[in-house]
Design a protein around this motif. Structure first.
Motif, PDB file in Angstrom:
ATOM      1  N   ARG A  42       0.634  -1.078   0.131  1.00 45.74           N
ATOM      2  CA  ARG A  42      -0.115  -0.100  -0.001  1.00 45.74           C
ATOM      3  C   ARG A  42       1.007   1.179   0.109  1.00 45.74           C
ATOM      4  N   ASN A  43       1.884   1.293   0.847  1.00 49.05           N
ATOM      5  CA  ASN A  43       2.825   2.356   0.972  1.00 49.05           C
ATOM      6  C   ASN A  43       4.286   1.828   0.562  1.00 49.05           C
ATOM      7  N   HIS A  44       4.349   1.617  -0.772  1.00 46.79           N
ATOM      8  CA  HIS A  44       5.472   0.672  -1.301  1.00 46.79           C
ATOM      9  C   HIS A  44       7.174   1.424  -0.953  1.00 46.79           C
ATOM     10  N   ALA A  45       6.848   2.774  -1.602  1.00 49.99           N
ATOM     11  CA  ALA A  45       8.226   3.564  -1.583  1.00 49.99           C
ATOM     12  C   ALA A  45       7.854   4.926  -1.687  1.00 49.99           C
ATOM     13  N   ALA A  46       8.888   5.761  -1.137  1.00 53.01           N
ATOM     14  CA  ALA A  46       8.792   7.362  -1.202  1.00 53.01           C
ATOM     15  C   ALA A  46       9.684   7.772  -2.339  1.00 53.01           C
ATOM     16  N   PHE A  47       9.313   8.778  -2.970  1.00 53.59           N
ATOM     17  CA  PHE A  47      10.317   9.461  -4.003  1.00 53.59           C
ATOM     18  C   PHE A  47      10.378  10.981  -3.385  1.00 53.59           C
ATOM     19  N   ILE A  48      11.374  11.197  -3.412  1.00 55.10           N
ATOM     20  CA  ILE A  48      11.742  12.844  -2.890  1.00 55.10           C
ATOM     21  C   ILE A  48      12.503  13.265  -3.949  1.00 55.10           C
ATOM     22  N   GLN A  49      11.861  14.495  -4.213  1.00 54.47           N
ATOM     23  CA  GLN A  49      12.359  15.701  -5.294  1.00 54.47           C
ATOM     24  C   GLN A  49      12.822  16.827  -4.650  1.00 54.47           C
ATOM     25  N   GLU A  50      14.072  16.932  -4.410  1.00 57.11           N
ATOM     26  CA  GLU A  50      14.581  18.393  -3.856  1.00 57.11           C
ATOM     27  C   GLU A  50      15.706  19.159  -4.659  1.00 57.11           C
ATOM     28  N   GLN A  51      15.168  20.235  -4.798  1.00 59.62           N
ATOM     29  CA  GLN A  51      15.954  20.990  -6.067  1.00 59.62           C
ATOM     30  C   GLN A  51      16.226  20.320  -7.313  1.00 59.62           C
ATOM     31  N   ASN A  52      17.275  19.988  -7.524  1.00 51.23           N
ATOM     32  CA  ASN A  52      17.505  19.161  -8.779  1.00 51.23           C
ATOM     33  C   ASN A  52      18.006  17.764  -8.789  1.00 51.23           C
ATOM     34  N   ALA A  53      17.294  17.090  -7.682  1.00 44.68           N
ATOM     35  CA  ALA A  53      17.758  15.657  -7.357  1.00 44.68           C
ATOM     36  C   ALA A  53      16.619  14.833  -7.201  1.00 44.68           C
ATOM     37  N   LEU A  54      16.669  13.662  -7.586  1.00 46.83           N
ATOM     38  CA  LEU A  54      15.410  12.804  -7.163  1.00 46.83           C
ATOM     39  C   LEU A  54      16.175  11.701  -6.401  1.00 46.83           C
ATOM     40  N   TRP A  55      15.315  11.297  -5.161  1.00 48.45           N
ATOM     41  CA  TRP A  55      15.831  10.001  -4.349  1.00 48.45           C
ATOM     42  C   TRP A  55      14.626   9.054  -4.214  1.00 48.45           C
ATOM     43  N   VAL A  56      14.868   7.995  -3.864  1.00 55.81           N
ATOM     44  CA  VAL A  56      13.946   6.763  -3.597  1.00 55.81           C
ATOM     45  C   VAL A  56      14.353   6.259  -2.270  1.00 55.81           C
ATOM     46  N   GLU A  57      13.161   5.903  -1.647  1.00 51.86           N
ATOM     47  CA  GLU A  57      13.287   5.169  -0.215  1.00 51.86           C
ATOM     48  C   GLU A  57      12.367   4.221  -0.362  1.00 51.86           C
ATOM     49  N   ASP A  58      12.818   3.030   0.056  1.00 50.52           N
ATOM     50  CA  ASP A  58      11.814   1.789   0.053  1.00 50.52           C
ATOM     51  C   ASP A  58      11.050   1.936   1.671  1.00 50.52           C
ATOM     52  N   LEU A  59       9.926   1.679   1.651  1.00 52.87           N
ATOM     53  CA  LEU A  59       9.109   1.884   2.899  1.00 52.87           C
ATOM     54  C   LEU A  59       8.970   0.500   3.473  1.00 52.87           C
ATOM     55  N   GLN A  60       9.650  -0.305   3.535  1.00 53.42           N
ATOM     56  CA  GLN A  60       9.771  -1.722   4.157  1.00 53.42           C
ATOM     57  C   GLN A  60       8.540  -2.651   3.232  1.00 53.42           C
ATOM     58  N   SER A  61       8.647  -2.318   2.100  1.00 50.07           N
ATOM     59  CA  SER A  61       7.686  -3.112   1.308  1.00 50.07           C
ATOM     60  C   SER A  61       8.087  -4.480   1.377  1.00 50.07           C
ATOM     61  N   SER A  62       6.935  -5.333   0.759  1.00 48.57           N
ATOM     62  CA  SER A  62       6.903  -6.707   1.006  1.00 48.57           C
ATOM     63  C   SER A  62       7.574  -7.239  -0.120  1.00 48.57           C
ATOM     64  N   ASN A  63       7.722  -6.624  -1.355  1.00 45.42           N
ATOM     65  CA  ASN A  63       8.342  -7.222  -2.429  1.00 45.42           C
ATOM     66  C   ASN A  63       9.753  -6.462  -2.874  1.00 45.42           C
ATOM     67  N   GLY A  64      10.080  -5.320  -1.927  1.00 45.01           N
ATOM     68  CA  GLY A  64      10.885  -4.666  -2.497  1.00 45.01           C
ATOM     69  C   GLY A  64      11.134  -3.659  -3.328  1.00 45.01           C
ATOM     70  N   THR A  65      11.901  -2.753  -3.339  1.00 45.03           N
ATOM     71  CA  THR A  65      12.245  -1.691  -4.440  1.00 45.03           C
ATOM     72  C   THR A  65      13.672  -1.941  -4.880  1.00 45.03           C
ATOM     73  N   PHE A  66      14.087  -2.000  -5.975  1.00 45.81           N
ATOM     74  CA  PHE A  66      15.120  -2.055  -6.812  1.00 45.81           C
ATOM     75  C   PHE A  66      15.477  -1.081  -7.813  1.00 45.81           C
ATOM     76  N   VAL A  67      16.863  -0.742  -7.622  1.00 45.82           N
ATOM     77  CA  VAL A  67      17.303   0.126  -8.926  1.00 45.82           C
ATOM     78  C   VAL A  67      18.313  -0.343  -9.485  1.00 45.82           C
ATOM     79  N   GLU A  68      18.145  -0.497 -10.704  1.00 45.64           N
ATOM     80  CA  GLU A  68      19.171  -1.257 -11.637  1.00 45.64           C
ATOM     81  C   GLU A  68      19.723  -2.702 -11.002  1.00 45.64           C
ATOM     82  N   GLY A  69      18.737  -3.323 -10.590  1.00 49.70           N
ATOM     83  CA  GLY A  69      18.904  -4.583  -9.974  1.00 49.70           C
ATOM     84  C   GLY A  69      19.231  -4.726  -8.459  1.00 49.70           C
ATOM     85  N   THR A  70      19.729  -3.626  -7.935  1.00 48.82           N
ATOM     86  CA  THR A  70      20.166  -3.656  -6.407  1.00 48.82           C
ATOM     87  C   THR A  70      18.965  -3.184  -5.491  1.00 48.82           C
TER      88      THR A  70
END
Length: 173
Positions: A42-70
């Motif tokens: 339901r709350n899988h991940a958070a995307f944080i956009q600040e100024q000129n950058a984008l970040w991702v944070e996994d919110l303890q999701s069941s199936n995980g969040t992967f960036v470039e396979g990691t």
């Protein structure tokens, strides 16, 4: 610039503008980026956009969040072109039309860099200036002092006792 980044669903081609600040992605009706897919929490991940950058944070999701396979543990800075798996949903990070390219982020460290940094920190003595120093007890939200983790000295003492006992057995035989 608001919405400088887009997340494009690779399967459907649909693009999602990422607003400035923190935006939750998941199946929840309250999610700012709503994905109707059973592999997402339901709350899988958070995307944080600040100024000129984008970040991702996994919110303890069941199936995980992967960036470039990691798998993401904590918060990770994204770059245009990165692929993100939220469960089984595959997204690609893009710059919105007219958005300025982001400043080059620091290079992602290699496994060797991480190992060397860890060894360097571990070799330092436990002092007030060392981030690895032993934690001090601090009051908890209930007003009671927090309990310190004292199991390590006892574990070491137990191992020492075991070693002495085995040495005595070897001598007495």
């Amino acid at each position: 610039m608001d919405g400088a980044y887009l997340l494009r669903d690779v399967a459907s081609g649909q693009a999602y503008a990422v607003p400035m600040g923190r935006t939750i992605a998941g199946r929840s009706e309250e999610a700012g980026l709503l994905f109707d897919h059973e592999s997402l929490s339901r709350n899988h991940a958070a995307f944080i956009q600040e100024q000129n950058a984008l970040w991702v944070e996994d919110l303890q999701s069941s199936n995980g969040t992967f960036v470039e396979g990691t798998q993401v543990h904590g918060i990770l800075r994204l770059r245009p072109g990165d692929t993100i798996h939220l469960g089984a949903v595959l997204l690609k990070v893009e710059l919105a039309a007219g958005a300025a390219p982001p400043a080059a982020p620091p290079a992602r460290p290699s496994a060797g860099d991480v190992l060397r940094a860890t060894q360097k920190l571990a070799s330092r003595p436990l002092t007030a200036g060392n981030p690895l120093r032993a934690p001090t007890a601090s009051p908890s939200s209930s007003g009671q002092p927090a309990k310190r983790k004292t199991w390590l000295p006892w574990a070491l003492l137990g191992l020492l006792g075991l070693a002495i006992g085995l040495a005595l057995l070897a001598v007495l035989r």
